[in-house]
Design an enzyme around this catalytic site. Sequence first.
Site, PDB file in Angstrom:
ATOM      1  N   GLY A  36       0.839  -1.209   0.000  1.00 53.94           N
ATOM      2  CA  GLY A  36       0.000   0.000   0.000  1.00 53.94           C
ATOM      3  C   GLY A  36       0.871   1.255   0.000  1.00 53.94           C
ATOM      4  N   HIS A  37       1.871   1.307   0.895  1.00 50.81           N
ATOM      5  CA  HIS A  37       2.780   2.464   0.930  1.00 50.81           C
ATOM      6  C   HIS A  37       3.528   2.582  -0.397  1.00 50.81           C
ATOM      7  CE1 HIS A  37       2.707   1.340   5.326  1.00 50.81           C
ATOM      8  NE2 HIS A  37       2.456   2.622   5.409  1.00 50.81           N
ATOM      9  N   GLN A  61      -0.637  10.301  17.953  1.00 48.58           N
ATOM     10  CA  GLN A  61      -1.836   9.605  17.472  1.00 48.58           C
ATOM     11  C   GLN A  61      -2.067   8.248  18.143  1.00 48.58           C
ATOM     12  OE1 GLN A  61      -0.217   9.724  13.314  1.00 48.58           O
ATOM     13  NE2 GLN A  61      -1.293   7.788  13.094  1.00 48.58           N
ATOM     14  N   GLY A 147      -3.595   7.055   1.364  1.00 48.72           N
ATOM     15  CA  GLY A 147      -4.350   5.860   1.002  1.00 48.72           C
ATOM     16  C   GLY A 147      -5.816   5.982   1.412  1.00 48.72           C
ATOM     17  N   VAL A 176      -4.880  -1.218  -1.463  1.00 51.37           N
ATOM     18  CA  VAL A 176      -4.260  -2.432  -2.022  1.00 51.37           C
ATOM     19  C   VAL A 176      -4.713  -3.602  -1.151  1.00 51.37           C
ATOM     20  CG1 VAL A 176      -2.100  -3.565  -2.653  1.00 51.37           C
ATOM     21  CG2 VAL A 176      -2.287  -1.070  -2.808  1.00 51.37           C
ATOM     22  N   SER A 185      -2.271  -3.596   5.646  1.00 49.91           N
ATOM     23  CA  SER A 185      -2.091  -2.700   6.794  1.00 49.91           C
ATOM     24  C   SER A 185      -0.824  -3.139   7.528  1.00 49.91           C
ATOM     25  CB  SER A 185      -3.292  -2.852   7.731  1.00 49.91           C
ATOM     26  OG  SER A 185      -2.970  -2.350   9.013  1.00 49.91           O
TER      27      SER A 185
HETATM   28  O1  PAF Z   1      -1.464   7.001   7.818  1.00 49.78           O
HETATM   29  C1  PAF Z   1      -0.433   7.083   8.512  1.00 49.78           C
HETATM   30  O2  PAF Z   1       0.517   6.327   8.382  1.00 49.78           O
HETATM   31  C2  PAF Z   1      -0.343   8.180   9.572  1.00 49.78           C
HETATM   32  O3  PAF Z   1      -1.575   8.391  10.186  1.00 49.78           O
HETATM   33  C3  PAF Z   1       0.227   9.505   9.028  1.00 49.78           C
HETATM   34  C4  PAF Z   1      -0.668  10.120   7.980  1.00 49.78           C
HETATM   35  C5  PAF Z   1       1.615   9.257   8.449  1.00 49.78           C
HETATM   36  C6  PAF Z   1       0.379  10.514  10.166  1.00 49.78           C
HETATM   37  O4  PAF Z   1       1.249  10.048  11.147  1.00 49.78           O
END
Ligand code: PAF
Length: 284
Positions: A36-37, A61, A147, A176, A185
Amino acid sequence: MQVATEQAEVRRVLEEVRCSGHSVGFVATMGAFHEGHISLICRSVAENDFTVVSNFVNPLQFAPDEDFEKYPRNLPEDNRHCEIQGADLVFAPTGEEMFRRPPLVSVHVGELAVILEGAHRDGHLIGVATIVTKLFSIVGQCRAYFGEKDWQQLTLVRRLVADLSLPVEVVGCPIVREPDGLALSSRNRYLSGHDRARAGILSRALKHGIEMIKAGESNPAAVVLEMEEMIEPVADKLGYATVVVADSLQMPDSLPASEPLRLLTAAHFGSARLIDNMGYDPAK
Ligand code: PAF
């Protein structure tokens, strides 16, 4: 490919890139790359002259009971992928470089940050909005690739860019999936064989919900109920299953709605909490 650990270096390099008339693509990540990345990096490289990838596990987060310490980290391997895909710069700051002291300022995105994921993960989306705003401030004018897997995050990032008039064009990229439909994920690596086999229920339930809408179901609650009834007996715990208008994240009064819809779900399998979503566009 350059690897920068300091904000000032990133600003300087990207200023030079823009001054010479080149476009900047930006992919924000917390590392632990999967396909995905890689698809986001690939798209940015294809659509921009210069691609910068940030790799920072954002403490803001994670709730205190979440997996911040345990979150998978593998910078050398991630950098190797960035290089192979043709990224130009990786920004991999330390926690100290990003926050010399605990921040007093945070970015709140109203209702969008407190429903769904926000209701289940206290402060999570405020932490995302805050770090994304900070990263946008460091990177500057760019096209930023996110994504669709984190649909609520994408919606919130679009809204904060619009409300704060940030010089960023947000590009949403398709999810993906594994052959059985499981959305990729970084947390899938926490799944045992048994959990992994069960986790495919999320995409099957979402597909079923979309089929119901296509077949003319007019009551969103009926779609929600059937998705819940599919997921609940299979998952260890259902977070939510819902049907919302794609950009407001509010449930429509009836179906079919005139605007694009998004079906979203979250559920626990073993120690992993997974999310997934699929879209339905009445115009298509
Ligand atoms: O989707 C992520 O991996 C994270 O939430 C992000 C956007 C890099 C922020 O830390």
